[in-house]
Design a protein around this motif. Sequence first.
Motif, PDB file in Angstrom:
ATOM      1  N   GLU A  26       0.948  -1.144   0.079  1.00  0.00           N
ATOM      2  CA  GLU A  26      -0.039   0.088  -0.092  1.00  0.00           C
ATOM      3  C   GLU A  26       0.758   1.133  -0.015  1.00  0.00           C
ATOM      4  O   GLU A  26       0.647   2.227  -0.806  1.00  0.00           O
ATOM      5  N   LYS A  27       2.009   1.319   0.782  1.00  0.00           N
ATOM      6  CA  LYS A  27       2.757   2.435   1.067  1.00  0.00           C
ATOM      7  C   LYS A  27       3.354   2.859  -0.341  1.00  0.00           C
ATOM      8  O   LYS A  27       3.557   3.845  -0.677  1.00  0.00           O
ATOM      9  N   ALA A  28       3.867   1.658  -1.147  1.00  0.00           N
ATOM     10  CA  ALA A  28       4.626   1.887  -2.219  1.00  0.00           C
ATOM     11  C   ALA A  28       3.656   2.498  -3.438  1.00  0.00           C
ATOM     12  O   ALA A  28       4.096   2.898  -4.480  1.00  0.00           O
ATOM     13  N   LYS A  29       2.308   2.338  -3.213  1.00  0.00           N
ATOM     14  CA  LYS A  29       1.552   3.006  -4.301  1.00  0.00           C
ATOM     15  C   LYS A  29       1.578   4.607  -4.448  1.00  0.00           C
ATOM     16  O   LYS A  29       0.905   5.316  -5.119  1.00  0.00           O
ATOM     17  N   GLY A  30       2.069   5.119  -2.814  1.00  0.00           N
ATOM     18  CA  GLY A  30       2.492   6.631  -2.809  1.00  0.00           C
ATOM     19  C   GLY A  30       0.825   7.328  -2.825  1.00  0.00           C
ATOM     20  O   GLY A  30       0.753   8.289  -3.575  1.00  0.00           O
ATOM     21  N   LEU A  31      -0.172   6.715  -2.375  1.00  0.00           N
ATOM     22  CA  LEU A  31      -1.463   7.355  -2.127  1.00  0.00           C
ATOM     23  C   LEU A  31      -1.502   8.465  -1.721  1.00  0.00           C
ATOM     24  O   LEU A  31      -0.550   8.870  -0.666  1.00  0.00           O
ATOM     25  N   LYS A 369      -1.880   7.237   8.047  1.00  0.00           N
ATOM     26  CA  LYS A 369      -0.833   8.371   7.328  1.00  0.00           C
ATOM     27  C   LYS A 369       0.337   7.873   6.883  1.00  0.00           C
ATOM     28  O   LYS A 369       0.607   8.387   5.843  1.00  0.00           O
ATOM     29  N   GLU A 370       0.919   6.939   7.244  1.00  0.00           N
ATOM     30  CA  GLU A 370       2.129   6.458   6.868  1.00  0.00           C
ATOM     31  C   GLU A 370       1.942   5.849   5.465  1.00  0.00           C
ATOM     32  O   GLU A 370       2.802   6.019   4.467  1.00  0.00           O
ATOM     33  N   ALA A 371       0.734   5.249   5.082  1.00  0.00           N
ATOM     34  CA  ALA A 371       0.319   4.706   3.796  1.00  0.00           C
ATOM     35  C   ALA A 371      -0.483   5.696   3.174  1.00  0.00           C
ATOM     36  O   ALA A 371      -0.891   5.505   2.046  1.00  0.00           O
ATOM     37  N   GLY A 372      -0.409   6.886   3.574  1.00  0.00           N
ATOM     38  CA  GLY A 372      -0.946   8.151   2.576  1.00  0.00           C
ATOM     39  C   GLY A 372      -2.318   8.526   2.883  1.00  0.00           C
ATOM     40  O   GLY A 372      -2.947   9.077   1.831  1.00  0.00           O
ATOM     41  N   LEU A 373      -3.043   8.062   3.893  1.00  0.00           N
ATOM     42  CA  LEU A 373      -4.518   8.656   4.022  1.00  0.00           C
ATOM     43  C   LEU A 373      -4.537   9.225   5.589  1.00  0.00           C
ATOM     44  O   LEU A 373      -4.137   8.693   6.519  1.00  0.00           O
TER      45      LEU A 373
END
Lengths: 429, 429
Positions: A26-31, A369-373
């Motif tokens: 998920e993190k790698a998606k740069g959401l 937040k770490e995963a862009g949300l």
Amino acid sequence: MKPYAELSKEELQELKTALEAQFEEEKAKGLSLDMSRGKPSADQLDLSMGMMDVLGSDSQLVCSEGVDCRNYGVLDGIAEAKQLLSDMMEVPKENIVIFGNSSLNIMFDTVARSMTHGVMGSTPWARLDAVKFLCPVPGYDRHFTITEYFGIEMIPVPMTTEGPDMDMVEDLVQADPAIKGIWCVPKYSNPQGITYSDETVRRFARLKPAAEDFRIYWDNAYGIHHLYEDKQDTLLEILEECKQAGNPDLVYKFSSTSKISFPGSGIAAVASSDGNLADIRRQMQCQTIGHDKLNQLRHARFFKDIHGMTAHMKKHADILRPKFDAVLETLEKELGGLGIGSWIAPRGGYFISFDSLDGCAKAIVSKAKEAGLIMTGAGATFPYGKDPCDKNIRIAPSYPTAGELKAAAQVFVLSVKLASVEKLLAEKA
Amino acid sequence: MKPYAELSKEELQELKTALEAQFEEEKAKGLSLDMSRGKPSADQLDLSMGMMDVLGSDSQLVCSEGVDCRNYGVLDGIAEAKQLLSDMMEVPKENIVIFGNSSLNIMFDTVARSMTHGVMGSTPWARLDAVKFLCPVPGYDRHFTITEYFGIEMIPVPMTTEGPDMDMVEDLVQADPAIKGIWCVPKYSNPQGITYSDETVRRFARLKPAAEDFRIYWDNAYGIHHLYEDKQDTLLEILEECKQAGNPDLVYKFSSTSKISFPGSGIAAVASSDGNLADIRRQMQCQTIGHDKLNQLRHARFFKDIHGMTAHMKKHADILRPKFDAVLETLEKELGGLGIGSWIAPRGGYFISFDSLDGCAKAIVSKAKEAGLIMTGAGATFPYGKDPCDKNIRIAPSYPTAGELKAAAQVFVLSVKLASVEKLLAEKA
């Protein structure tokens, strides 16, 4: 899958490894996603674009009372705006005063006025040693911010599925004359989406506060903000209930069109008894020559009447409903039966309230937040930002697009799972 | 004609009889005229009708910072509105905060905040035994209403042709730590149309108040409201002067577009130092999610820039100038040399200030009313509505049509003559 609590240490460890791998993906998606605030989406704002055309240079800008809305004058609102908002708020138009663009501002001013001038002749709160407010929790962070700004002590009162714990409310307000108010979002509450039961409203109307200047701050922000046509909550009208109970001055009722027309460019109003309105008008006469009558006229002409507004709200619901459904379906599918979270499916409003295992909310929000949300900060739904169990998280599904929302919900449930596993493992350590 | 003071009792008696006959004729006309408030006329409002078209349903409603102006967000104003108002107010755009539709409301909130929270960390005024404001007189009634509402003691300071009596201002603020503010309308003052001299502004900037929380309330309501192209007052910029004098936090500067675009549907702003703005933003963050950005955008797009606004103000001047001229000509023609009144011909603003013989203002306003002309109440230009000499009357020529104004000016001078004769006769009795 089994409830997490029934998993062995080894099973949890294995699960953690799998979840971490998913999380890295998920993190790698740069959401870059945001479920933090109850903001309408661009689609919803588009519904009101006709409002930009309803007044033009060739329009007659005189209101029904014959006043040129371009000029000074009319302190408490033009007649057609009063009619529209009184129908929306279910109160007689004689009992409402129209303000500017923000009901939050009216609430702030109401507390500020009580600080400097008291309430209908009572001692100004600024001269008292202690002033306290009851705060149903979880609740609306901006309410708590106002009372905190004025140094008012906040006492949390737990919410039930019927509204605030009324045994506690009754006991506290009867016992303590320093308790001067209670913050309420009585319909589709922020964040739980709970509507106060008839019995709760009646118990509010029959309160016998020790303080003569105790008032209920009834923020009916989501009065007509239903999600479904066939499942709608109803709320007893509090002003009328108070009047019948012999407590006509007990309540200030606030509302606005912020989530009906344009947030920030709507119109807001307060409804109350003659006695309270006299206080309010006395302040207004010193504070302003009048609010924006052209915007009042714009709203009155665009919606025409309450039926126009109700029809408009169905269009909002058509946009919001699939978003709520998507989040609720993901929660159910991914977390159902795992025993690591609970939530209520609301019938209206702007939020879904999620309760994690105790002590996990901050970790979940941080992981998301770490995963862009971006989520609403954990603790925000409690006075002073302190959730004693660190478990409540407010989910705001309105702003993201359907696609974003699906991705956001996935990040969220993954964050919940991971934080829960970590907590359970820590307990077994 | 001779000055009234030189007339014998018999001549006065004869004059009185003639004036009374004229007065009865005026009354018989059944006039209904209003020179009481500084309201723009319908002609002036028509100048801004293009503003009703500048945003339509096909418009791009995103501001220069990329924010959708229809939604929540942007607490202290969109960039293009800040640029426009900072140019209008002659301050850096970093030093302004945009509010809602009323600078009066910002002033009210500023005093209210000082009452409950003090000023940059000072003791909240509500906890002090005495709080006092200096009030240059004659002055603006709505300023005095705010301070009276908060129980602040008002000390009148006489106006000179250069601004307030600065010897008195300096002595008072240096001596008394209870003096926390002074109300100023520094350009084309309300009601006299006086612009503070450079020396006055510099003395303000160099004030050494006993109270650390003393502030100058600089209500620059008429900064670009000139009547003439060839005769314009200029005013030193107070924020910069204060900074240079080592007193950066000494002033709040207020302004709005109420008499530029539409009264009540304009935008208002405050300019101040970083220290003061931090106080203001802290309050705003609790008070609102943001003001009406669509109206900010509407103003920015309509005026485009300060040059557009200046050009627009010339059109206002073209409408206002003949009205001022008509009143001034009637005053000169009918009262010149009689020694029963004095006035200043202003170069801008919204008012003409008239001083009658001592003890005549109430009688004049009352007579005018009898003949169908509403004037601002006598005494309104003084704190608590009490003009110690009962001589000042504010004339507001903007709202009536040219024809009405001519009739109104005639009623006014007749009322002045009659009240003066009655006073002089009473003195001889």
